[in-house]
Write a protein that holds these residues in place. Structure first.
Motif, short mmCIF file in Angstrom:
data_model
loop_
_atom_site.label_atom_id
_atom_site.label_comp_id
_atom_site.label_asym_id
_atom_site.label_seq_id
_atom_site.Cartn_x
_atom_site.Cartn_y
_atom_site.Cartn_z
N ARG A 231 0.84 -1.20 0.00
CA ARG A 231 0.00 0.00 0.00
C ARG A 231 0.88 1.25 0.00
O ARG A 231 2.04 1.23 0.44
CB ARG A 231 -0.94 0.01 1.20
CG ARG A 231 -0.24 -0.09 2.54
CD ARG A 231 -1.24 -0.28 3.67
NE ARG A 231 -0.56 -0.60 4.93
CZ ARG A 231 -0.29 -1.84 5.33
NH1 ARG A 231 -0.64 -2.87 4.55
NH2 ARG A 231 0.31 -2.06 6.48
N PHE B 255 -2.14 -1.86 -3.55
CA PHE B 255 -1.63 -2.27 -4.87
C PHE B 255 -1.12 -3.72 -4.81
O PHE B 255 -0.79 -4.25 -3.74
CB PHE B 255 -0.51 -1.35 -5.35
CG PHE B 255 0.76 -1.46 -4.56
CD1 PHE B 255 1.73 -2.41 -4.89
CD2 PHE B 255 1.01 -0.61 -3.47
CE1 PHE B 255 2.90 -2.51 -4.17
CE2 PHE B 255 2.19 -0.72 -2.74
CZ PHE B 255 3.14 -1.67 -3.09
N PHE C 39 0.46 5.89 -10.09
CA PHE C 39 0.97 4.56 -10.42
C PHE C 39 1.44 4.47 -11.88
O PHE C 39 2.28 3.62 -12.19
CB PHE C 39 -0.09 3.50 -10.12
CG PHE C 39 -0.20 3.17 -8.66
CD1 PHE C 39 0.79 2.45 -8.02
CD2 PHE C 39 -1.29 3.62 -7.93
CE1 PHE C 39 0.68 2.16 -6.65
CE2 PHE C 39 -1.40 3.33 -6.57
CZ PHE C 39 -0.40 2.60 -5.93
N TYR D 157 -4.32 -1.46 -8.69
CA TYR D 157 -4.42 -0.58 -7.52
C TYR D 157 -5.89 -0.21 -7.25
O TYR D 157 -6.75 -0.30 -8.14
CB TYR D 157 -3.60 0.69 -7.72
CG TYR D 157 -3.83 1.36 -9.06
CD1 TYR D 157 -4.91 2.23 -9.24
CD2 TYR D 157 -2.97 1.12 -10.14
CE1 TYR D 157 -5.13 2.83 -10.45
CE2 TYR D 157 -3.20 1.72 -11.36
CZ TYR D 157 -4.27 2.58 -11.51
OH TYR D 157 -4.49 3.17 -12.73
N TRP E 136 -3.75 3.75 -0.49
CA TRP E 136 -3.95 3.09 -1.79
C TRP E 136 -3.31 1.70 -1.76
O TRP E 136 -2.11 1.57 -1.50
CB TRP E 136 -3.31 3.93 -2.91
CG TRP E 136 -3.90 5.31 -3.04
CD1 TRP E 136 -5.07 5.76 -2.55
CD2 TRP E 136 -3.28 6.41 -3.70
NE1 TRP E 136 -5.28 7.07 -2.89
CE2 TRP E 136 -4.20 7.51 -3.59
CE3 TRP E 136 -2.08 6.61 -4.38
CZ2 TRP E 136 -3.94 8.77 -4.14
CZ3 TRP E 136 -1.82 7.86 -4.94
CH2 TRP E 136 -2.74 8.93 -4.82
#
Length: 405
Positions: A285, A334, A302, A322, A332
Motif C-alpha cells: 500500500r 496495490f 501509479f 491498484y 492506496w
C-alpha cells in the motif's frame, strides 16, 4: 506240307526282321519314327499266326520271296512307311502327354511374378495424425519468452527413438480471430492454450514389400525443458478448484506422454503440457500522511511515479493493480504481477520498487528490493517542508485572485 512250311518260314522271317530293326535303330527314334511300322508288322504277324490265310497270288504279297530260302523282305529293305491316319493319332497322343507339363511351368512363372505375392502393389502405408496441447501461464507472454517455433520445444519418439523434426508436419489449429495475422489462443483459468496436430505418422514399421513382419509403432511426446529456461511444468496445486477439469488432463512435470490417434473431431486429449513461468507475489500500500489532499491522483501516480527497476533499468513487463482503501481514501492498495523469478537465461531475478520523488514530499522507505514473495510492502509519504507547502498554496491562491480581478 509245303504250304505249312512256307507259312513257318514267313513267320520266322518277320521275327528276324523285327530283331534286326531293334538292333540297328535307336530306341528313341524307334519309338517316334517306327511306331506305325511296328503296328503294321504286328498286324501282319497276327494275320499269319491265324488258322486260315487268304489266297495268295503273285503280286499280292508286300515283298518278294527268294527261292530256296522263303524269306520275304520289303522292297526297300526296311519296313513300310506308316499311313497318315496313324501319324495323326501319334501326334495327338504326344501333344496330350506334354501339355500338362507346359501348363505347370507357366503356372510357376505366374506365381513368381504376380504383383499380389511380391507385395509391391497391395501394401499401402497406413498413417495417423496425433493431437497435442500446450498451455502457458506466463502473464500472456508479456516477457516474450515462449519459443517462436514449437518444434524447438517438443520431442517426438518412435519406439523410444527420437525423430528428426523434419520427418513430420505440425499444424496449429487455433485461428486468427482479430485479423492481425496471429492465431488466438483459448483463454481460461489464466492460461493461454494452443492446439497442434502432427500429421502423417506411419502406423507400422517393417519392409513395405512384405519380406518381414510389420509391427505397430508406439509414439511418445515430451518437452525439451532446456528450450524454455525459467519455465516449469505446471503443478495442479497452482490451479484453483474451478480448474478441476483441466487438472485431470495435465501432464505431471517431466512426463513423457503416449501419442494417440486423432480423428479430426474435437480437441479433447490427455496430451497436454502446461508451462508455468514462476513469479514473485508482491502486494502492499501507499499511505499519504498529510492533512490536506494535495497529493496527485491515484491513476497518474501509479502510471507516472511508481517505478520497478531491474538491473538499473526500468522493468516494463509488470502490471500494477491498484485501488483506494474502502475506509480511508489516503491509503492506496496495490499488487504487482509479472515479476518473474528468473531471467531469460534462467538465472535468478531480482527487482527494486522505487517510488518517484515528489516536490515537498518525502518517501519512507525510498525503495524496496524484491527477491522473494512479499506482502504488506508500505510506502509512506509525508511533507518534506510543511511551511513551504503552505506558502506555496497561499501564493497560488493569491495569483488566482489577482487573475480573477
Amino acid at each position: 506240307m509245303m504250304l505249312k512250311r512256307n507259312r513257318k518260314i514267313r513267320v520266322l522271317a518277320l521275327v528276324l526282321a523285327m530283331v534286326m530293326v531293334l538292333a540297328s535303330v535307336d530306341i528313341g527314334a524307334f519309338a517316334v519314327e517306327t511306331d506305325s511300322d511296328m503296328e503294321t508288322v504286328s498286324d501282319d504277324f497276327e494275320t499269319t499266326s491265324g488258322d486260315e490265310l487268304p489266297n495268295e497270288t503273285e503280286g499280292e504279297t508286300p515283298g518278294s520271296t527268294t527261292e530256296g530260302s522263303g524269306e520275304t523282305v520289303a522292297e526297300s529293305g526296311r519296313p513300310e512307311e506308316p499311313d497318315e491316319t496313324s501319324t495323326e493319332s501319334r501326334t495327338t497322343e504326344t501333344s496330350d502327354e506334354t501339355e500338362p507339363e507346359d501348363e505347370s511351368k507357366l503356372s510357376e512363372t505366374d506365381e513368381e511374378t504376380s504383383p499380389d505375392d511380391d507385395g509391391q502393389e497391395n501394401v499401402i502405408e497406413e498413417t495417423m495424425n496425433a493431437l497435442f496441447v500446450i498451455s502457458w501461464y506466463d502473464e500472456g507472454n508479456v516477457a516474450e519468452r515462449r519459443p517462436e517455433d514449437i518444434r524447438r520445444l517438443i520431442e517426438i519418439y518412435a519406439d523410444g527413438e527420437l525423430l528428426d523434426d523434419t520427418r513430420f508436419d505440425i499444424t496449429l489449429l487455433n485461428e486468427d480471430q482479430d485479423g492481425d495475422g496471429k492465431p488466438e489462443p483459448d483463454r481460461a483459468y489464466g492460461l493461454e492454450t494452443y492446439y497442434y496436430v502432427i500429421s502423417n505418422l506411419p502406423v507400422y514399421t517393417g519392409a513395405k514389400d512384405g519380406s518381414e513382419e510389420q509391427t505397430k509403432i508406439i509414439y511418445t511426446i515430451k518437452e525439451d525443458r532446456a528450450a524454455i529456461p525459467g519455465y516449469k511444468a505446471m503443478d495442479t496445486a497452482l490451479l484453483d478448484s474451478s480448474a478441476g477439469e483441466l487438472q485431470n488432463k495435465m501432464a505431471a512435470p517431466g512426463d513423457t506422454m503416449l501419442l494417440e490417434a486423432y480423428e479430426g473431431e474435437g480437441r479433447e486429449t490427455r496430451n497436454r503440457f502446461v508451462n508455468y513461468l514462476p513469479e514473485y507475489s508482491v502486494s502492499g500500500r501507499v499511505v499519504w500522511d498529510v492533512e490536506d489532499s494535495s497529493y496527485p491522483e491515484i491513476e497518474s501516480y501509479f502510471e507516472d511515479y511508481f517505478a520497478v527497476i531491474e538491473e538499473d533499468r526500468d522493468y516494463v513487463c509488470h502490471t500494477v493493480t491498484y485501488s483506494k482503501d474502502e475506509e480511508k481514501e489516503n491509503i492506496w492498495n496495490f499488487s504487482i504481477t509479472g515479476l518473474f523469478t528468473t531471467n531469460e537465461d534462467g538465472s535468478a531475478a531480482s527487482y527494486v520498487l522505487h517510488p518517484a520523488e515528489l516536490e515537498w514530499f518525502k518517501t519512507t522507505p525510498a525503495s524496496v528490493p524484491v527477491a522473494q514473495d512479499m506482502e504488506d510492502v508500505e510506502f509512506v509519504y509525508t511533507l518534506s517542508d510543511p511551511k513551504a507547502a503552505i506558502m506555496s498554496v497561499d501564493i497560488e491562491d493569491k495569483d488566482e485572485e489577482r487573475t480573477a480581478t
